[in-house]
Design an enzyme around this catalytic site. Structure first.
Site, PDB file in Angstrom:
ATOM      1  N   CYS A  61      -8.168 -17.153 -17.001  1.00  0.00           N
ATOM      2  CA  CYS A  61      -6.951 -17.747 -16.759  1.00  0.00           C
ATOM      3  C   CYS A  61      -6.759 -18.624 -17.955  1.00  0.00           C
ATOM      4  CB  CYS A  61      -6.902 -18.517 -15.767  1.00  0.00           C
ATOM      5  SG  CYS A  61      -8.634 -19.116 -15.454  1.00  0.00           S
TER       6      CYS A  61
HETATM    7  N1  LIG Z   1      -8.804 -18.118  -9.475  1.00  0.00           N
HETATM    8  C1  LIG Z   1      -8.349 -17.990 -10.773  1.00  0.00           C
HETATM    9  O1  LIG Z   1      -7.659 -18.829 -11.123  1.00  0.00           O
HETATM   10  C2  LIG Z   1      -8.549 -16.706 -11.439  1.00  0.00           C
HETATM   11  C3  LIG Z   1      -7.992 -16.705 -12.746  1.00  0.00           C
HETATM   12  C4  LIG Z   1      -8.133 -15.532 -13.381  1.00  0.00           C
HETATM   13  C5  LIG Z   1      -9.216 -14.614 -12.933  1.00  0.00           C
HETATM   14  N2  LIG Z   1      -9.921 -14.857 -11.984  1.00  0.00           N
HETATM   15  C6  LIG Z   1     -10.959 -13.853 -11.455  1.00  0.00           C
HETATM   16  O2  LIG Z   1     -10.431 -13.142 -10.394  1.00  0.00           O
HETATM   17  C7  LIG Z   1     -11.683 -12.791  -9.495  1.00  0.00           C
HETATM   18  C8  LIG Z   1     -11.389 -13.237  -8.213  1.00  0.00           C
HETATM   19  O3  LIG Z   1     -11.045 -14.795  -8.280  1.00  0.00           O
HETATM   20  P1  LIG Z   1     -10.801 -15.637  -7.368  1.00  0.00           P
HETATM   21  O4  LIG Z   1     -10.858 -17.117  -7.916  1.00  0.00           O
HETATM   22  O5  LIG Z   1      -9.752 -14.902  -6.405  1.00  0.00           O
HETATM   23  O6  LIG Z   1     -11.964 -15.780  -6.322  1.00  0.00           O
HETATM   24  P2  LIG Z   1     -12.508 -15.901  -4.751  1.00  0.00           P
HETATM   25  O7  LIG Z   1     -11.126 -16.847  -4.268  1.00  0.00           O
HETATM   26  O8  LIG Z   1     -13.751 -16.412  -4.707  1.00  0.00           O
HETATM   27  O9  LIG Z   1     -12.504 -14.522  -4.035  1.00  0.00           O
HETATM   28  C9  LIG Z   1     -13.256 -13.453  -4.156  1.00  0.00           C
HETATM   29  C10 LIG Z   1     -12.945 -12.261  -3.193  1.00  0.00           C
HETATM   30  O10 LIG Z   1     -13.823 -11.270  -3.303  1.00  0.00           O
HETATM   31  C11 LIG Z   1     -14.351 -11.150  -2.123  1.00  0.00           C
HETATM   32  N3  LIG Z   1     -16.042 -10.871  -2.411  1.00  0.00           N
HETATM   33  C12 LIG Z   1     -16.717 -11.901  -2.914  1.00  0.00           C
HETATM   34  N4  LIG Z   1     -18.227 -11.463  -3.073  1.00  0.00           N
HETATM   35  C13 LIG Z   1     -18.015 -10.112  -2.790  1.00  0.00           C
HETATM   36  C14 LIG Z   1     -18.969  -9.153  -2.903  1.00  0.00           C
HETATM   37  N5  LIG Z   1     -20.123  -9.228  -3.608  1.00  0.00           N
HETATM   38  N6  LIG Z   1     -18.462  -7.873  -2.794  1.00  0.00           N
HETATM   39  C15 LIG Z   1     -17.271  -7.658  -2.287  1.00  0.00           C
HETATM   40  N7  LIG Z   1     -16.320  -8.666  -2.191  1.00  0.00           N
HETATM   41  C16 LIG Z   1     -16.692 -10.004  -2.576  1.00  0.00           C
HETATM   42  C17 LIG Z   1     -14.166 -12.358  -1.299  1.00  0.00           C
HETATM   43  O11 LIG Z   1     -14.232 -12.112  -0.099  1.00  0.00           O
HETATM   44  P3  LIG Z   1     -15.362 -11.883   0.848  1.00  0.00           P
HETATM   45  O12 LIG Z   1     -16.456 -12.555   0.156  1.00  0.00           O
HETATM   46  O13 LIG Z   1     -15.103 -12.198   2.156  1.00  0.00           O
HETATM   47  O14 LIG Z   1     -15.701 -10.410   0.723  1.00  0.00           O
HETATM   48  C18 LIG Z   1     -12.702 -12.396  -1.837  1.00  0.00           C
HETATM   49  O15 LIG Z   1     -11.913 -11.779  -1.052  1.00  0.00           O
HETATM   50  C19 LIG Z   1     -12.877 -13.505 -10.301  1.00  0.00           C
HETATM   51  O16 LIG Z   1     -13.504 -12.445 -11.188  1.00  0.00           O
HETATM   52  C20 LIG Z   1     -12.212 -14.476 -11.237  1.00  0.00           C
HETATM   53  O17 LIG Z   1     -13.043 -14.724 -12.308  1.00  0.00           O
HETATM   54  C21 LIG Z   1      -9.683 -15.707 -10.934  1.00  0.00           C
END
Ligand SMILES: NC(=O)c1ccc[n+]([C@@H]2O[C@H](COP(=O)([O-])OP(=O)(O)OC[C@H]3O[C@@H](n4cnc5c(N)ncnc54)[C@H](OP(=O)(O)O)[C@@H]3O)[C@@H](O)[C@H]2O)c1
Length: 335
Positions: A145
């Site tokens: 981001c």
């Molecule tokens: N938030 C942002 O602004 C943003 C921006 C750009 C990129 N990203 C990237 O997008 C990705 C997700 O970010 P987020 O902020 O949305 O994260 P998040 O809110 O923590 O969500 C992570 C998701 O992955 C699942 N998960 C976690 N550990 C897992 C595992 N070991 N195996 C399978 N599923 C798993 C979680 O559900 P369960 O644990 O229940 O499975 C949840 O659905 C990250 O790589 C982050 O770097 C985020």
């Protein structure tokens, strides 16, 4: 109209939920599956108007073979192995984690099972700058981001040789709390963040530095980067304030951006300072630049605002998927 089935891994996270909402409202895509382990079986509402009710399935139960394209919104480290599985099942992948991004591959292949040699070929999905590499791509590394806001802001200066060689580009940026993800943390409790403001990742150690440095080099620059992120007590949005030393000031400070991004629907070059309210829930980078007064070295100050969950994550991922799949690039995206 035939709809192309796509899946979302990590659909209960902030980025994953945003993606499900965008896919539900997309005229040419349908949601094949949405995974979440802790919340498997739960039925949730995603998206605003045009959204849908979605039932989460456990990651292990996802029918990867039923999706033509899979978005992985899993945490970095956990994503690479699922990228490999989705590809083995015949799907194209847009990975929102850091695992496939330039400057991050060694860590990714160590976290996976040593089989990510091909992953080094994933194009970096900073769509406005790399769209030539995307049609038909099997994998895309969706940018971070902060990296999205910062690289779109500095690319015209770096790639046109206007940024001073060997100089230091200094970035101060603040992100809303969704940038930290959905995992509960004490330091992200409302009472800890509300009405307060602080830096983190101080001393140039944030994860996004690797992809930003790699991209500056790809654009032909050799500048150093100092990047200090801050935690802003709002849900969404990033504002980056960037100083770039230049060989000489352009007559019109905004000309490099107006020329570089002419005709781009998702880059807004404006005269006034961009604000978060102007970009929230939109797939845009809104930016401006002014000369810096009172310094010996000619310097431009560039300010860029994005929604971290839309242009900084799910929106740009969908923009990349549209190009990969041969659909109109802006289709289904909130401009
Ligand atoms: N938030 C942002 O602004 C943003 C921006 C750009 C990129 N990203 C990237 O997008 C990705 C997700 O970010 P987020 O902020 O949305 O994260 P998040 O809110 O923590 O969500 C992570 C998701 O992955 C699942 N998960 C976690 N550990 C897992 C595992 N070991 N195996 C399978 N599923 C798993 C979680 O559900 P369960 O644990 O229940 O499975 C949840 O659905 C990250 O790589 C982050 O770097 C985020």
């Amino acid at each position: 109209v035939h709809k192309i089935p796509v899946g979302v891994l990590g659909a209960s996270g902030y980025a994953g939920r945003e993606l499900c909402g965008l896919v539900a409202a997309h005229p040419r895509l349908s949601l094949a599956f949405a995974t979440a382990n802790e919340r498997r079986g739960e039925r949730v509402r995603v998206g605003g108007a045009g959204g849908a009710d979605v039932t989460f399935v456990a990651t292990d139960d996802a029918r990867l073979d039923e999706a033509e394209l899979v978005f992985s919104a899993l945490p970095h480290g956990a994503s690479a192995v699922w990228v490999d599985r989705a590809r083995a099942a015949g799907a194209r992948v847009v990975d929102l984690s850091a695992d496939l991004r330039p400057g991050n591959q060694p860590a990714a292949s160590a976290d996976a099972h040593g089989g990510t040699a091909v992953a080094t070929q994933a194009p970096y999905g900073l769509t406005e700058l790399t769209r030539d590499q995307l049609p038909g791509a099997e994998m895309v590394a969706n940018p971070g981001c902060y990296a999205t806001a910062i690289l779109i802001a500095i690319a015209p200066l770096v790639s046109r040789g206007l940024a001073l060689p060997g100089a230091t580009i200094n970035v101060t940026a603040a992100s809303g709390v969704t940038g930290a993800g959905f995992t509960p943390r004490h330091d992200l409790l409302f009472a800890e963040v509300a009405e307060d403001f602080r830096a983190y990742g101080a001393g140039n150690v944030h994860r996004h530095l690797a992809e930003m440095r790699a991209t500056i080099a790809t654009l032909g620059g050799d500048q150093d980067l100092i990047f200090t992120p801050h935690l802003l007590p709002v849900a969404r949005g990033i504002l980056a304030t960037i100083t770039v030393p230049v060989a000489e000031l352009p007559d019109d400070a905004l000309a490099p951006w107006r020329e570089h991004y002419a005709g781009e629907p998702f880059v807004e070059v404006v005269d006034a300072q961009p604000t978060l309210r102007e970009v929230v829930r939109r797939n845009v980078v809104r930016l401006t630049a002014v000369p810096v007064a009172g310094v010996r070295q000619p310097t431009l100050l560039v300010t860029a605002a994005i929604d971290n969950l839309v242009k900084g994550a799910a929106g740009q991922a969908l923009q990349n998927a549209n190009v990969v799949l041969g659909l109109d690039e802006p289709m289904g995206l909130p401009a």
